[in-house]
Design an enzyme around this catalytic site. Structure first.
Site, short mmCIF file in Angstrom:
data_model
loop_
_atom_site.label_atom_id
_atom_site.label_comp_id
_atom_site.label_asym_id
_atom_site.label_seq_id
_atom_site.Cartn_x
_atom_site.Cartn_y
_atom_site.Cartn_z
N THR A 86 0.85 -1.20 0.00
CA THR A 86 0.00 0.00 0.00
C THR A 86 0.89 1.24 0.00
OG1 THR A 86 -0.09 -0.06 2.42
CG2 THR A 86 -1.98 -0.98 1.25
N TYR A 147 -4.35 1.58 -5.14
CA TYR A 147 -4.55 0.20 -4.67
C TYR A 147 -5.88 -0.36 -5.19
CZ TYR A 147 -4.66 -3.52 -1.03
OH TYR A 147 -4.70 -4.72 -0.35
N LYS A 151 -6.22 -3.59 -7.57
CA LYS A 151 -6.96 -4.76 -7.08
C LYS A 151 -8.19 -5.05 -7.95
CE LYS A 151 -4.34 -5.97 -3.58
NZ LYS A 151 -3.68 -7.29 -3.51
N GLY A 178 -11.28 -8.85 3.27
CA GLY A 178 -11.59 -7.53 3.84
C GLY A 178 -10.41 -7.09 4.68
N ILE A 180 -7.98 -7.50 7.39
CA ILE A 180 -7.43 -8.64 8.13
C ILE A 180 -6.36 -8.09 9.09
CG2 ILE A 180 -6.30 -10.90 7.88
CD1 ILE A 180 -9.04 -10.75 6.40
#
Ligand code: CAA
Length: 241
Positions: A86, A147, A151, A178, A180
């Site tokens: 990220t 990101y 994705k 989701g 984590i």
């Protein structure tokens, strides 16, 4: 003969849980990592899973790294494209470098890893490609234009390649975790995490890396042979795609 699985970003976070779960399921596992030698060596000592260092954003590095893995363990049957980074910033503050690094690793990395393995999987008539995308590729996320774009691209890549692989015994699927409880998520400012993110998760907690790893083990198995081009969401009910 047990099948060979290669997990990118496989020595930390969700990737480490995936490597361990695949080993426990009987696969020969190789864990790729990009930077953190200390963590990777500790992971190797702890789990007995060999680690291989290269950067998935470089096609040439992937070709060379894969060649080493295959020389040691044999042809790769299962590829888990998990490596991801990220560089969060609101779009008005995002730099071209933050955009490029995330696209090169989180999206182009899938091409770089999958392409060198694809012909071998076609020739052998078996393959499993499992791409770790994200809830934020499905719903978008403020602070993550880079990101979310990468994705979401991973999901398009998954669906296109699934159609090409189907007749050759290769399945291509995606998992969208989701939030984590890994270092990546813990790096989010605490106030944002506690006040903005966790309250949006109906189960009321962050996910565990093992909850994603179990999805991977299923998709890698012979039982999942009829599943291709699909996306499994593991996000505690935060978003229904
Ligand atoms: N959900 C809801 N609101 C969010 C948010 C989020 N995820 N992220 C930021 N905001 C809100 C902040 O609460 C803030 O609102 P207020 O002004 O009302 O307080 C506003 O957006 C601006 O945020 P900041 O004040 O923090 O602005 P900044 O410029 O200092 O930082 C940021 C911006 C870098 C995006 C920072 O807020 C941040 O890191 N946010 C988290 C972004 C995020 O969710 N990243 C996911 C990382 S985990 C991951 O990517 C794994 C995965 O696949 C799920």
């Amino acid at each position: 003969m047990s099948r060979v699985a290669l997990v990118t970003g496989g020595s930390r976070g969700i990737g480490a849980a995936i490597s361990v779960a695949l080993k426990a399921a009987g696969y020969k596992v190789a864990a790729n990592y990009a930077g953190n030698d200390e963590k990777a060596l500790a992971f190797k000592q702890e789990t007995g899973i060999p680690v291989y260092k290269w950067d998935v954003s470089s096609y040439q590095a992937c070709v060379e790294g894969i060649a080493k893995v295959e020389a040691d363990l044999g042809p790769v049957d299962i590829l888990v494209n998990n490596a991801g980074i990220t560089r969060d910033a609101m779009f008005h503050k995002m730099t071209p470098e933050q955009w490029g690094e995330v696209i090169n690793t989180n999206l182009t990395g899938l091409f770089n890893m999958t392409h060198p393995l694809w012909s071998g999987m076609r020739d052998r008539g078996f393959g499993r490609i499992i791409n770790i995308s994200s809830i934020n590729g499905q719903k978008g996320q403020m602070g993550q234009a880079n990101y979310s774009a990468a994705k979401a691209g991973d999901l398009g890549f998954t669906k296109a390649l699934a159609q090409e692989g189907a007749a050759k015994g290769i399945t291509v699927n995606a998992i969208c975790p989701g939030y984590i409880g890994t270092e990546m998520v813990r790096a989010v400012p605490e106030k944002v995490l506690n006040e903005r993110i966790i309250p949006q998760i109906p189960v009321g907690r962050l996910g565990e890396p093992e909850e994603v790893a179990r999805c991977v083990v299923f998709l890698a198995s012979d039982d999942a042979g009829f599943i291709t081009g699909s996306t499994i969401s593991a996000n505690g009910g935060q978003y229904f795609a």
